[in-house]
Design a protein around this motif. Sequence first.
Motif, PDB file in Angstrom:
ATOM      1  N   HIS A 104      10.980   3.126   0.545  1.00 28.90           N
ATOM      2  CA  HIS A 104       9.590   2.943   0.322  1.00 28.90           C
ATOM      3  C   HIS A 104       9.057   1.868   0.914  1.00 28.90           C
ATOM      4  CE1 HIS A 104       6.179   2.344  -2.241  1.00 28.90           C
ATOM      5  NE2 HIS A 104       6.370   1.237  -2.643  1.00 28.90           N
ATOM      6  N   ALA A 105       9.853   0.730   1.324  1.00 25.74           N
ATOM      7  CA  ALA A 105       9.023  -0.456   2.038  1.00 25.74           C
ATOM      8  C   ALA A 105       8.583  -0.036   3.367  1.00 25.74           C
ATOM      9  CB  ALA A 105       9.868  -1.627   2.203  1.00 25.74           C
ATOM     10  N   LYS A 106       9.573   0.983   3.993  1.00 25.11           N
ATOM     11  CA  LYS A 106       9.267   1.272   5.516  1.00 25.11           C
ATOM     12  C   LYS A 106       7.825   2.460   5.191  1.00 25.11           C
ATOM     13  CE  LYS A 106      13.649   1.100   7.314  1.00 25.11           C
ATOM     14  NZ  LYS A 106      15.084   1.756   8.047  1.00 25.11           N
ATOM     15  N   THR A 107       7.651   2.871   4.067  1.00 20.67           N
ATOM     16  CA  THR A 107       6.314   3.749   4.188  1.00 20.67           C
ATOM     17  C   THR A 107       5.215   3.052   4.067  1.00 20.67           C
ATOM     18  OG1 THR A 107       6.324   3.893   1.968  1.00 20.67           O
ATOM     19  CG2 THR A 107       7.614   5.581   2.913  1.00 20.67           C
ATOM     20  N   LEU A 108       5.426   1.957   3.827  1.00 20.66           N
ATOM     21  CA  LEU A 108       4.333   0.748   3.665  1.00 20.66           C
ATOM     22  C   LEU A 108       4.042   0.164   5.133  1.00 20.66           C
ATOM     23  CD1 LEU A 108       4.791  -0.494   0.174  1.00 20.66           C
ATOM     24  CD2 LEU A 108       3.149   1.284   0.937  1.00 20.66           C
ATOM     25  N   TYR A 134       9.660 -10.772  -3.077  1.00 28.39           N
ATOM     26  CA  TYR A 134       9.765 -10.184  -1.687  1.00 28.39           C
ATOM     27  C   TYR A 134       8.531 -10.781  -1.315  1.00 28.39           C
ATOM     28  CZ  TYR A 134      10.285  -7.236   2.421  1.00 28.39           C
ATOM     29  OH  TYR A 134      10.395  -6.734   3.603  1.00 28.39           O
ATOM     30  N   ARG A 135       8.688 -11.037   0.134  1.00 25.48           N
ATOM     31  CA  ARG A 135       7.767 -11.540   1.172  1.00 25.48           C
ATOM     32  C   ARG A 135       7.090 -10.830   2.164  1.00 25.48           C
ATOM     33  NH1 ARG A 135      10.337 -17.733   1.782  1.00 25.48           N
ATOM     34  NH2 ARG A 135      10.232 -18.404  -0.189  1.00 25.48           N
ATOM     35  N   HIS A 136       6.045 -10.791   2.155  1.00 23.93           N
ATOM     36  CA  HIS A 136       5.329 -10.011   3.563  1.00 23.93           C
ATOM     37  C   HIS A 136       4.074 -10.617   3.811  1.00 23.93           C
ATOM     38  CE1 HIS A 136       3.665  -6.523   5.599  1.00 23.93           C
ATOM     39  NE2 HIS A 136       4.900  -6.166   5.620  1.00 23.93           N
ATOM     40  N   GLU A 137       3.717 -10.366   4.920  1.00 25.65           N
ATOM     41  CA  GLU A 137       2.309 -10.971   5.496  1.00 25.65           C
ATOM     42  C   GLU A 137       1.010 -10.309   4.740  1.00 25.65           C
ATOM     43  OE1 GLU A 137       4.541  -9.636   7.438  1.00 25.65           O
ATOM     44  OE2 GLU A 137       5.335 -11.421   8.637  1.00 25.65           O
ATOM     45  N   ASP A 138       1.228  -9.098   3.902  1.00 23.85           N
ATOM     46  CA  ASP A 138       0.187  -8.472   3.516  1.00 23.85           C
ATOM     47  C   ASP A 138       0.731  -8.524   1.724  1.00 23.85           C
ATOM     48  OD1 ASP A 138      -1.514  -6.697   1.934  1.00 23.85           O
ATOM     49  OD2 ASP A 138      -1.548  -5.118   3.506  1.00 23.85           O
ATOM     50  N   PRO A 139      -0.155  -9.219   1.228  1.00 22.32           N
ATOM     51  CA  PRO A 139       0.041  -9.202  -0.409  1.00 22.32           C
ATOM     52  C   PRO A 139       0.178  -7.917  -1.048  1.00 22.32           C
ATOM     53  CG  PRO A 139      -2.124 -10.184   0.178  1.00 22.32           C
ATOM     54  CD  PRO A 139      -1.601  -9.931   1.402  1.00 22.32           C
ATOM     55  N   LEU A 140      -0.536  -6.961  -0.764  1.00 21.24           N
ATOM     56  CA  LEU A 140      -0.492  -5.623  -1.373  1.00 21.24           C
ATOM     57  C   LEU A 140       0.674  -4.981  -1.189  1.00 21.24           C
ATOM     58  CD1 LEU A 140      -4.233  -4.246  -0.633  1.00 21.24           C
ATOM     59  CD2 LEU A 140      -3.250  -4.928  -2.948  1.00 21.24           C
ATOM     60  N   ILE A 141       1.231  -5.309   0.061  1.00 24.01           N
ATOM     61  CA  ILE A 141       2.584  -4.589   0.373  1.00 24.01           C
ATOM     62  C   ILE A 141       3.860  -5.245  -0.270  1.00 24.01           C
ATOM     63  CG2 ILE A 141       4.334  -4.330   2.273  1.00 24.01           C
ATOM     64  CD1 ILE A 141       2.010  -3.582   4.205  1.00 24.01           C
ATOM     65  N   ALA A 142       3.556  -6.490  -0.429  1.00 25.43           N
ATOM     66  CA  ALA A 142       4.761  -7.482  -1.188  1.00 25.43           C
ATOM     67  C   ALA A 142       4.667  -7.039  -2.677  1.00 25.43           C
ATOM     68  CB  ALA A 142       4.403  -8.940  -0.898  1.00 25.43           C
TER      69      ALA A 142
END
Length: 222
Positions: A104-108, A134-142
Amino acid sequence: MDSTTSPDAFNLIDTINHLLQNWWKITLYMIIFGVLGLAFSLIRPPKYEAEAIFSSTVDYSQLNFDNLVDEGNQPYELTQYDLDLALSAVQRILMQVSNKAIAHAKTLDPTLDGGTFKQNMRIERLHDRWYLRYRHEDPLIAQSIVNHWAALGAAQLAEEQASGKVETFILASLISEADLPNQPIYQNRNTLVLAGSLVGFGIGVLQVDMKDRYFSSTPKGE
């Protein structure tokens, strides 16, 4: 050549004394490289951490050890190890569905790979709570990754509870989905500052010692 004047000669006491006399130079190197480590942590893209929470407790009313004994023929008691092992079912199930979470993460974020995903995930237990982060540069993706992963875990947990794969006395459920994170965090800032300071210490010691050993006009021991 006299051993006291040879650059290759090593006298531990003289070397230690010389380093102590020049402690401020070593400290200066530590500060400089520590600041460089801090600057590097600030230059790196900030990341946002989303968090979902699972509750995990034991229903002692479903436990009946009255007729059970341990290896020493003593009444059986649920130890802290047994309790931790039972409650770790939440962590086990979350890891069990992690491949679906990665898909799922790879689709985002198509740039994500398994290694990067694992570096930015965290599953921790504090008392009766399991925290999925989970940490990501984009808060929506996280947020999306955590909530999708938490939903997968909750569904798998319910399935295993219904089939008896998870002990009936374990009460576990998803109690809080991830909100949209609004404050960035800087990953490994303390580690980078510490690493920079240690590098500065090593360089400072080498610089002070090498300068004294090879460039000093006054031989040691005089």
